[in-house]
Design a protein around this motif. Sequence first.
Motif, mmCIF file in Angstrom:
data_model
loop_
_atom_site.group_PDB
_atom_site.id
_atom_site.type_symbol
_atom_site.label_atom_id
_atom_site.label_comp_id
_atom_site.label_asym_id
_atom_site.label_seq_id
_atom_site.Cartn_x
_atom_site.Cartn_y
_atom_site.Cartn_z
ATOM 1 N N GLY A 54 0.816 -1.209 0.000
ATOM 2 C CA GLY A 54 0.000 0.000 0.000
ATOM 3 C C GLY A 54 0.850 1.260 0.000
ATOM 4 N N PHE A 55 1.894 1.272 0.821
ATOM 5 C CA PHE A 55 2.798 2.420 0.868
ATOM 6 C C PHE A 55 3.501 2.608 -0.473
ATOM 7 N N ALA A 56 4.025 1.514 -1.034
ATOM 8 C CA ALA A 56 4.781 1.594 -2.291
ATOM 9 C C ALA A 56 3.899 2.026 -3.456
ATOM 10 N N ALA A 57 2.599 1.751 -3.362
ATOM 11 C CA ALA A 57 1.674 2.179 -4.418
ATOM 12 C C ALA A 57 1.330 3.662 -4.311
ATOM 13 N N ALA A 58 1.489 4.239 -3.122
ATOM 14 C CA ALA A 58 1.043 5.616 -2.909
ATOM 15 C C ALA A 58 2.172 6.629 -2.753
ATOM 16 N N TRP A 59 3.125 6.356 -1.878
ATOM 17 C CA TRP A 59 4.082 7.381 -1.478
ATOM 18 C C TRP A 59 5.056 7.834 -2.568
ATOM 19 N N PRO A 60 5.596 6.963 -3.417
ATOM 20 C CA PRO A 60 6.494 7.479 -4.469
ATOM 21 C C PRO A 60 5.801 8.494 -5.390
ATOM 22 N N GLY A 61 4.549 8.256 -5.730
ATOM 23 C CA GLY A 61 3.795 9.199 -6.557
ATOM 24 C C GLY A 61 3.558 10.520 -5.852
ATOM 25 N N ARG A 62 3.330 10.468 -4.547
ATOM 26 C CA ARG A 62 3.150 11.697 -3.766
ATOM 27 C C ARG A 62 4.439 12.497 -3.714
#
Length: 186
Positions: A54-62
């Motif tokens: 979940g983190f890897a799907a969200a935080w790099p894009g943010r």
Amino acid sequence: MRKITAGLFIAADGVVESPEQWHFPYFNDEMGAAVGAQLGAADTVLLGRVTYDGFAAAWPGREDAGGEDAPMAKALGDARKVVVSRSDLAFAWRNSEQLKGDLVEGVTALKQEEGGPIGMSGSISVVRALLAAGLIDELHLFVHPIAVGKGLRLFDGHAEPIRLKLLENTVFSTGVLHTVYGPADN
């Protein structure tokens, strides 16, 4: 020895499962600062595979978007991320690695390494196991004023009592109670 801090969003009835379905109406700057202090200050982040995904799907894009939460996204991206899983994993998010072998032995060794705090977010089964082994130094519970009614609870099915000591307690304007527990002195 390095300190492990674990943070969990928890409903008033003890549910910790799927906070993305009930947590966001209560998120504000107060909570953001508290989460940032607990997780963002860590130079190593210990995560279960589901939470990591979940983190890897969200935080790099943010981080790439450069928005309001980009500093937190960058801190998470720059941190060493140690992922707990029984399956072999491949990683696309920088600074990610898998914890190999026994969980308690591996985390005990991680705590002995040089470095700063080790932060955790979510990762319920990992938190449970590390609490039972006495390896978590601070348990940050963000108790939300909502009863979800169903879902996984933090202490479901725990065989032995885990004695805790209240270290800190803050009430946010949204009614969320931020409690910080440590191991009780025996």
